[in-house]
Motif scaffolding. Sequence first.
Motif, PDB file in Angstrom:
ATOM      1  N   HIS A  67      37.191 -11.358  10.634  1.00  0.00           N
ATOM      2  CA  HIS A  67      36.322 -11.543  12.178  1.00  0.00           C
ATOM      3  C   HIS A  67      35.478 -11.061  12.222  1.00  0.00           C
ATOM      4  CE1 HIS A  67      37.387 -13.552  15.459  1.00  0.00           C
ATOM      5  NE2 HIS A  67      35.911 -12.909  16.312  1.00  0.00           N
ATOM      6  N   HIS A  69      30.618 -11.777  13.403  1.00  0.00           N
ATOM      7  CA  HIS A  69      29.690 -12.457  13.609  1.00  0.00           C
ATOM      8  C   HIS A  69      28.600 -12.279  12.958  1.00  0.00           C
ATOM      9  CE1 HIS A  69      32.283 -14.171  15.917  1.00  0.00           C
ATOM     10  NE2 HIS A  69      33.170 -13.433  16.155  1.00  0.00           N
ATOM     11  N   SER A  95      33.160 -17.228  12.314  1.00  0.00           N
ATOM     12  CA  SER A  95      34.813 -17.324  13.595  1.00  0.00           C
ATOM     13  C   SER A  95      34.276 -18.087  15.109  1.00  0.00           C
ATOM     14  CB  SER A  95      34.752 -15.324  13.363  1.00  0.00           C
ATOM     15  OG  SER A  95      35.196 -15.020  12.097  1.00  0.00           O
ATOM     16  N   CYS A  96      35.906 -17.947  15.779  1.00  0.00           N
ATOM     17  CA  CYS A  96      35.187 -17.833  16.953  1.00  0.00           C
ATOM     18  C   CYS A  96      34.810 -19.696  16.885  1.00  0.00           C
ATOM     19  CB  CYS A  96      34.576 -17.022  17.104  1.00  0.00           C
ATOM     20  SG  CYS A  96      35.649 -15.191  17.881  1.00  0.00           S
ATOM     21  N   SER A 206      37.030 -22.902  11.695  1.00  0.00           N
ATOM     22  CA  SER A 206      37.539 -22.157  13.322  1.00  0.00           C
ATOM     23  C   SER A 206      37.452 -23.432  14.074  1.00  0.00           C
ATOM     24  CB  SER A 206      36.515 -20.682  13.772  1.00  0.00           C
ATOM     25  OG  SER A 206      35.073 -21.374  13.557  1.00  0.00           O
ATOM     26  N   GLN A 250      41.241 -20.573  11.991  1.00  0.00           N
ATOM     27  CA  GLN A 250      41.399 -19.862  12.578  1.00  0.00           C
ATOM     28  C   GLN A 250      41.028 -20.196  14.185  1.00  0.00           C
ATOM     29  OE1 GLN A 250      37.983 -17.658  13.481  1.00  0.00           O
ATOM     30  NE2 GLN A 250      38.039 -16.165  12.726  1.00  0.00           N
ATOM     31  N   SER A 280      45.551 -18.673  11.642  1.00  0.00           N
ATOM     32  CA  SER A 280      45.666 -17.331  11.882  1.00  0.00           C
ATOM     33  C   SER A 280      44.840 -17.293  13.198  1.00  0.00           C
ATOM     34  CB  SER A 280      43.804 -16.801  11.482  1.00  0.00           C
ATOM     35  OG  SER A 280      43.427 -15.267  11.293  1.00  0.00           O
ATOM     36  N   LEU A 282      44.086 -15.939  17.013  1.00  0.00           N
ATOM     37  CA  LEU A 282      43.080 -14.785  18.062  1.00  0.00           C
ATOM     38  C   LEU A 282      44.108 -14.415  19.303  1.00  0.00           C
ATOM     39  CD1 LEU A 282      39.438 -16.215  17.926  1.00  0.00           C
ATOM     40  CD2 LEU A 282      41.149 -14.498  16.822  1.00  0.00           C
ATOM     41  N   SER A 283      44.141 -13.198  19.483  1.00  0.00           N
ATOM     42  CA  SER A 283      44.286 -12.529  18.994  1.00  0.00           C
ATOM     43  C   SER A 283      46.080 -11.796  18.815  1.00  0.00           C
ATOM     44  CB  SER A 283      42.970 -11.670  18.750  1.00  0.00           C
ATOM     45  OG  SER A 283      42.957 -10.777  19.744  1.00  0.00           O
ATOM     46  N   GLN A 314      45.371 -12.364  14.428  1.00  0.00           N
ATOM     47  CA  GLN A 314      45.245 -11.686  14.405  1.00  0.00           C
ATOM     48  C   GLN A 314      45.061 -10.097  15.190  1.00  0.00           C
ATOM     49  OE1 GLN A 314      40.801 -12.163  13.931  1.00  0.00           O
ATOM     50  NE2 GLN A 314      41.301 -14.447  12.648  1.00  0.00           N
ATOM     51  N   PHE A 452      39.746  -8.343  13.044  1.00  0.00           N
ATOM     52  CA  PHE A 452      39.393  -8.780  15.293  1.00  0.00           C
ATOM     53  C   PHE A 452      38.174  -7.667  14.918  1.00  0.00           C
ATOM     54  CE2 PHE A 452      39.542  -9.715  19.128  1.00  0.00           C
ATOM     55  CZ  PHE A 452      39.275 -11.331  19.198  1.00  0.00           C
ATOM     56  N   ASP A 454      34.600  -7.892  15.076  1.00  0.00           N
ATOM     57  CA  ASP A 454      33.661  -8.856  15.697  1.00  0.00           C
ATOM     58  C   ASP A 454      32.482  -8.157  15.104  1.00  0.00           C
ATOM     59  OD1 ASP A 454      34.581 -11.005  17.070  1.00  0.00           O
ATOM     60  OD2 ASP A 454      34.620 -10.071  19.331  1.00  0.00           O
TER      61      ASP A 454
END
Length: 617
Positions: A67, A69, A95-96, A206, A250, A280, A282-283, A314, A452, A454
């Motif tokens: 995970h 960015h 991600s996200c 995601s 995700q 997967s 969050l979280s 995650q 996770f 980030d």
Amino acid sequence: MSAVTYDTIIRGGLWFDGTGAEPAVRDLGILDGRVAAESATPLEAGPDTEVVEAAGRWVMPGMVDIHTHYDVEVLEGPGLSESLRHGVTTLLLGSCSLSTVHVDPVDAGDLFGRVEAIPRQHVIGALQRIRESGEGWDGPSSYVAALERRALGPNLAAFVGHSDLRTAVMGLDRATRKQVRPSRAEQRRMEQMLSDALDSGFVGMSAQQLLFDKLDGDLCRSRTLPSTYAKAREMRPLRSILRRRGRVLQAGPDASHPHTIVTQAFGSVGWGRRKALRTSLLSAADIKAIPFIIHLMNLLGGVVNRLGGEFRWQHLPVPFEVYADGIDLVIFEEFGSGATALHLQEQAAREELFRSEDYRRAFRKDYESKYGPRVWHRDFFDAEIVACPDASVIGKSFGQVGLERGGLHPVDAFLDLVIEHGTAMRWRTTISNHRPRILQKMAQSPHVQMGFSDAGAHLRNMAFYNFGLRLLKHVRDAERAGRPFLTVAQAVHRVTGELAEFYDIDAGHLRVGDRADVLVVDPERLDASLEEYAEEPVAQYGGLSRMVNRNDATVPLVMVAGQVVVRDGVPTSLVGTHRTGSFLRAGQRSSIPARAEASESSTASDQASLTATQVSA
């Protein structure tokens, strides 16, 4: 038959292969970027073989960070040394619901800027410069090619972001309006874009339902991410493609509506003849504000997987400590008065708002609302000021400052300090994962994945680049105390092979024939240095000071595809100048980048390193 001449021999380390099998003292021979031999007896070195003396150290596969960015940073700073230096050799982008595969530069700035606290102007600038240089891309295949033209430090894999798809097809304004739905043509276009990404080797898609992730910019400022506006009718065919292709979804559920968590989890189950959808979510976090929720999360994972799902939470396996400059912290997005403040871009406008008694009354009401789904514990007595022009408040909580200022409400003490000092007032708090025994329980759970981090986002707020090393420290400390909860081999598996297997990428293992992504750890230096923070400027973001981790002595060596990228915790001259990493396509064995010339692969300081010696004829 002549003896094999290895490029590198890692001598006498305690070798973990990433499968969870018990370790053994072995020599590893590396040739042409892969592990060519594993031997209980010493391997013979040739005249040009580099020998790494690893006795007393752990030799394991490079870690996988699921995970991140880094989608913007990798474009102009592809070495990604802040992850490499902690033994992470494979990273997942996208991600996200956020990726840069399809959106234009301005839309990318609006998507990434506020949600991930990456300066919007630098997001836009990086993508514009790439377009103007002729190095851009027009889809996932050319995006992957563009990445592999760069001097990648670690390996990359990627999700394609649903907000990326939705914005590119519908336009950011239409994609963030509640009453607007994609037309049939737009829906088909998104489905085709997802299929194209999977054809190009992306691990999945995601998506996001979390409602306090807000857009930056002026056009749609403070609307939630485009993915949050999608209804089941839009998501169902996209999920079907992922399910049919065996790829991963995700997802981030809307914590303010707990039924979305249950819906997302049970969506993983392959009812009847359908395949399970690898999911997967969050979280999983031991949230201070809702201490019982972590047990329900683990229970939910168990139920879904017993029913035939392929579901994982995650989980960050360390305390979730965050820092903030003034009010610049994403947790304030979760309630109305906080989001109102962050909507304002100008400091003067914020200060005027903070002086308003009506605003303060609303903030106090939000602060005192301690029931219902939330992330922040909303306790300013549990928030320490760590830097401020007014030295008298450093080391104190906002609650203490309020008491010392005549019994001010903690909210008023906080807002007064923000007015007085703005972003020069820095503070910290721990939001979740604060109970070691619960962290141990989660580390044992088969329903969670270690991740996770980030990495590459929230640059002023958090630094979890070394989360895998901190897990190893927790495991070793417990073992030494006589209260083990995982073996070291199990912990290594959790941050290497287990993750690679779930996402179906060629990473996370260190056996004969595997790509030589190697991490050497000094177990005696799994110490308190892992829990400290430092700061380092980010050249790609105009010198913005980023929170980082520095535990150089813990990591004697990191290799990617058989090339040394870190010695004694310090990146070598290869990082950012020569491609060692590859784009890992789901379901495919990866190729090995061309090896750097010897003159490029080492600096004078590298040669003097005590962790490796060059064997001469």
